[in-house]
Write an enzyme that holds these catalytic residues in place. Structure first.
Site, PDB file in Angstrom:
ATOM      1  N   THR A  48      21.925  -2.041 -15.982  1.00 22.99           N
ATOM      2  CA  THR A  48      20.801  -1.413 -16.656  1.00 22.99           C
ATOM      3  C   THR A  48      20.881   0.097 -16.473  1.00 22.99           C
ATOM      4  O   THR A  48      21.279   0.590 -15.405  1.00 22.99           O
ATOM      5  CB  THR A  48      19.447  -1.957 -16.156  1.00 22.99           C
ATOM      6  N   GLU A  49      20.547   0.816 -17.531  1.00 23.75           N
ATOM      7  CA  GLU A  49      20.792   2.257 -17.581  1.00 23.75           C
ATOM      8  C   GLU A  49      20.039   3.035 -16.500  1.00 23.75           C
ATOM      9  O   GLU A  49      20.449   4.141 -16.141  1.00 23.75           O
ATOM     10  CB  GLU A  49      20.401   2.801 -18.959  1.00 23.75           C
ATOM     11  N   ASN A  50      18.924   2.480 -16.025  1.00 29.64           N
ATOM     12  CA  ASN A  50      18.164   3.223 -15.016  1.00 29.64           C
ATOM     13  C   ASN A  50      18.719   3.042 -13.613  1.00 29.64           C
ATOM     14  O   ASN A  50      18.166   3.572 -12.659  1.00 29.64           O
ATOM     15  CB  ASN A  50      16.678   2.841 -15.064  1.00 29.64           C
TER      16      ASN A  50
END
Length: 223
Positions: A48-50
């Site tokens: 996930t990008e975060n």
């Protein structure tokens, strides 16, 4: 129009093509459902990008830890070996081609593989987010979507009319009616629901559907 697959069934079908051990990023919203349907004996590693690698299913209601969320701000759990990292490192993974698959939603997909999945309109996704990086950083880009818009217009087109997320990036589309590859700037039909005729499917598609080799029935479980 003929009966169509539910979002869960489309997500299930897309999940069947994820290889064991693949590093996978799922777009916000509908694509997040793909994580629920990993085939037995296979385990993808979700990114996930975060800044989480190897997150798991959503926790039961009331058991959420809101320090553990995905890019869509939904609570997740962690699998053994999960890792946390800086947002910049996350995008270095994306831009460095370390992801095997990205699965995204779409407003429009062109027969050339162009993708439009954001819009400047009043009811659209207001910003492209990390999708531009994902579609050019992941080794394979797939789209899951309804075959047509809510008012019945084709989402698979000769050319996109909305702002592009990426050019020539999509290789396979899983829709509510069919599985379609993009090969040499053409839509190549691989699977379709047995309940829809080729003529009707073509009528609901904004570019020519080609058939090469065997055409399979699109079969999914009841979910």
């Amino acid at each position: 129009m003929t009966a169509k697959l539910t979002n869960a069934q489309i997500a299930w079908r897309a999940a069947q093509d994820i290889a064991d051990g693949a590093y996978v990023n799922l777009g916000i919203g509908f694509p997040e459902m793909v994580a629920k349907f990993q085939p037995p004996g296979r385990e993808a590693i979700f990114h996930t990008e975060n800044g989480i690698l190897n997150f798991g299913e959503a926790p039961p209601a009331g058991k959420e830890d809101w320090d553990l969320i995905n890019a869509g701000k939904k609570a997740v759990t962690l699998k053994p070996g999960a890792a946390f990292f800086h947002h910049a490192d996350s995008f270095a993974m994306v831009r460095g081609s370390h992801l095997d698959v990205a699965i995204l939603g779409a407003y429009e997909v062109a027969e050339t593989g162009d993708l439009a999945n954001w819009s400047t309109g009043p009811n659209g996704v207001p910003a492209v987010g990390g999708a531009m990086d994902l579609v050019h950083g992941a080794k394979r880009v797939a789209v899951i979507t309804d075959h047509v818009t809510k008012d019945g217009r084709p989402k698979l087109m000769k050319r996109c009319s909305l702002p592009l997320t990426g050019v020539g990036c999509v290789t396979r589309v899983y829709t509510s009616l069919a599985v379609i590859d993009i090969d040499a700037s053409r839509f190549v039909l691989r699977e379709k629901l047995a309940t829809i005729s080729l003529d009707e499917l073509q009528r609901l598609t904004g570019a020519e559907l080609r058939i090469e080799g065997d055409l399979a029935d699109l079969t999914v479980p009841e979910l």
